[in-house]
Design a protein around this motif. Structure first.
Motif, PDB file in Angstrom:
ATOM      1  N   MET A 127      76.066   9.652 148.957  1.00  0.00           N
ATOM      2  CA  MET A 127      77.414  10.187 148.773  1.00  0.00           C
ATOM      3  C   MET A 127      77.348  11.679 148.432  1.00  0.00           C
ATOM      4  SD  MET A 127      79.032   6.987 146.661  1.00  0.00           S
ATOM      5  CE  MET A 127      80.564   7.789 146.260  1.00  0.00           C
ATOM      6  N   TRP A 128      76.389  12.060 147.615  1.00  0.00           N
ATOM      7  CA  TRP A 128      76.186  13.465 147.241  1.00  0.00           C
ATOM      8  C   TRP A 128      75.877  14.310 148.477  1.00  0.00           C
ATOM      9  CZ3 TRP A 128      71.204  16.018 146.736  1.00  0.00           C
ATOM     10  CH2 TRP A 128      71.254  17.260 146.104  1.00  0.00           C
ATOM     11  N   HIS A 129      75.033  13.766 149.362  1.00  0.00           N
ATOM     12  CA  HIS A 129      74.736  14.452 150.624  1.00  0.00           C
ATOM     13  C   HIS A 129      76.001  14.599 151.466  1.00  0.00           C
ATOM     14  CE1 HIS A 129      70.394  15.089 150.636  1.00  0.00           C
ATOM     15  NE2 HIS A 129      70.277  13.924 150.028  1.00  0.00           N
ATOM     16  N   SER A 130      76.826  13.545 151.534  1.00  0.00           N
ATOM     17  CA  SER A 130      78.068  13.582 152.309  1.00  0.00           C
ATOM     18  C   SER A 130      79.049  14.614 151.766  1.00  0.00           C
ATOM     19  CB  SER A 130      78.750  12.215 152.305  1.00  0.00           C
ATOM     20  OG  SER A 130      77.942  11.269 152.957  1.00  0.00           O
ATOM     21  N   ILE A 136      77.464  17.881 139.493  1.00  0.00           N
ATOM     22  CA  ILE A 136      78.310  16.693 139.604  1.00  0.00           C
ATOM     23  C   ILE A 136      78.325  15.965 138.267  1.00  0.00           C
ATOM     24  CG2 ILE A 136      77.920  16.382 142.080  1.00  0.00           C
ATOM     25  CD1 ILE A 136      75.998  14.085 141.307  1.00  0.00           C
ATOM     26  N   TYR A 137      79.358  15.138 138.073  1.00  0.00           N
ATOM     27  CA  TYR A 137      79.477  14.294 136.895  1.00  0.00           C
ATOM     28  C   TYR A 137      79.455  12.850 137.355  1.00  0.00           C
ATOM     29  CZ  TYR A 137      80.882  18.452 134.345  1.00  0.00           C
ATOM     30  OH  TYR A 137      80.896  19.696 133.774  1.00  0.00           O
ATOM     31  N   LEU A 138      78.637  12.044 136.727  1.00  0.00           N
ATOM     32  CA  LEU A 138      78.621  10.609 136.992  1.00  0.00           C
ATOM     33  C   LEU A 138      79.328   9.938 135.825  1.00  0.00           C
ATOM     34  CD1 LEU A 138      74.930  10.117 138.193  1.00  0.00           C
ATOM     35  CD2 LEU A 138      76.979  10.477 139.568  1.00  0.00           C
ATOM     36  N   SER A 182      71.230  18.192 139.972  1.00  0.00           N
ATOM     37  CA  SER A 182      72.648  18.516 140.135  1.00  0.00           C
ATOM     38  C   SER A 182      73.538  17.731 139.168  1.00  0.00           C
ATOM     39  CB  SER A 182      73.104  18.260 141.573  1.00  0.00           C
ATOM     40  OG  SER A 182      73.253  16.878 141.801  1.00  0.00           O
ATOM     41  N   VAL A 183      72.995  16.697 138.528  1.00  0.00           N
ATOM     42  CA  VAL A 183      73.797  15.897 137.601  1.00  0.00           C
ATOM     43  C   VAL A 183      74.021  16.714 136.326  1.00  0.00           C
ATOM     44  CG1 VAL A 183      73.951  13.769 136.261  1.00  0.00           C
ATOM     45  CG2 VAL A 183      72.927  13.720 138.547  1.00  0.00           C
ATOM     46  N   ALA A 184      75.230  17.243 136.202  1.00  0.00           N
ATOM     47  CA  ALA A 184      75.562  18.054 135.034  1.00  0.00           C
ATOM     48  C   ALA A 184      75.728  17.182 133.794  1.00  0.00           C
ATOM     49  CB  ALA A 184      76.842  18.847 135.283  1.00  0.00           C
ATOM     50  N   ARG A 185      76.269  15.983 133.990  1.00  0.00           N
ATOM     51  CA  ARG A 185      76.484  15.085 132.857  1.00  0.00           C
ATOM     52  C   ARG A 185      76.688  13.670 133.370  1.00  0.00           C
ATOM     53  NH1 ARG A 185      79.622  17.053 127.825  1.00  0.00           N
ATOM     54  NH2 ARG A 185      77.887  18.446 128.149  1.00  0.00           N
ATOM     55  N   TYR A 186      76.134  12.704 132.651  1.00  0.00           N
ATOM     56  CA  TYR A 186      76.360  11.279 132.916  1.00  0.00           C
ATOM     57  C   TYR A 186      77.212  10.792 131.754  1.00  0.00           C
ATOM     58  CZ  TYR A 186      75.294   6.574 134.658  1.00  0.00           C
ATOM     59  OH  TYR A 186      75.372   5.308 135.204  1.00  0.00           O
ATOM     60  N   ILE A 187      78.421  10.388 132.047  1.00  0.00           N
ATOM     61  CA  ILE A 187      79.380  10.002 131.007  1.00  0.00           C
ATOM     62  C   ILE A 187      79.546   8.488 131.018  1.00  0.00           C
ATOM     63  CG2 ILE A 187      81.767  10.230 130.226  1.00  0.00           C
ATOM     64  CD1 ILE A 187      81.737  12.944 131.842  1.00  0.00           C
ATOM     65  N   ILE A 188      79.416   7.878 129.843  1.00  0.00           N
ATOM     66  CA  ILE A 188      79.631   6.436 129.710  1.00  0.00           C
ATOM     67  C   ILE A 188      80.885   6.212 128.884  1.00  0.00           C
ATOM     68  CG2 ILE A 188      78.737   4.281 128.770  1.00  0.00           C
ATOM     69  CD1 ILE A 188      75.937   5.307 129.292  1.00  0.00           C
TER      70      ILE A 188
END
Length: 115
Positions: free
Chosen positions: A60-63, A70-72, A100-106
């Motif tokens: 999806m990131w490639h698309s 990005i934020y997950l 590229s993952v700036a932050r992983y938010i739970i």
């Protein structure tokens, strides 16, 4: 399940401390809470489910044209095992995506699980 007095997730009785955390970082001696009884299916298949999910996130990131930040966001992440496994897999096999993952938010509804 989420009742303040006897709810399985709200009381914190779902977890117990049992050994070191499995962070994948050499020399990390932190501890981790583990589930007392059952786990839901995706977590029971961890890390395999996380690997498949990570690979999908990478596609999806490639698309999206490989944005630099990005934020997950994960809802109901519990102890963070899925996040741990997704990030570990991306660090090992998809370094550009991992960087590229700036932050992983739970987002977690259960106060006991958030603590």
């Amino acid at each position: 399940q989420y009742g303040p007095d006897f709810g399985y997730y709200s009381t914190g009785r779902i977890l117990h401390a049992d050994g070191p955390a499995d962070t994948g970082v050499p020399g990390d001696n932190t501890s981790q809470d583990w589930f007392n009884s059952y786990t839901t299916l995706p977590m029971a298949l961890s890390p395999h489910f996380a690997h498949a999910l990570c690979d999908r996130l990478v596609s999806m990131w490639h698309s999206m044209g490989q944005p630099p930040h990005i934020y997950l966001v994960e809802f109901g992440g519990g102890t963070g095992m899925l996040a741990r496994d997704v990030l570990r897999h991306s660090r090992q096999l998809h370094a550009e995506f991992y960087n590229s993952v700036a932050r992983y938010i739970i987002g977690e509804r259960s106060k006991a699980m958030r603590e």
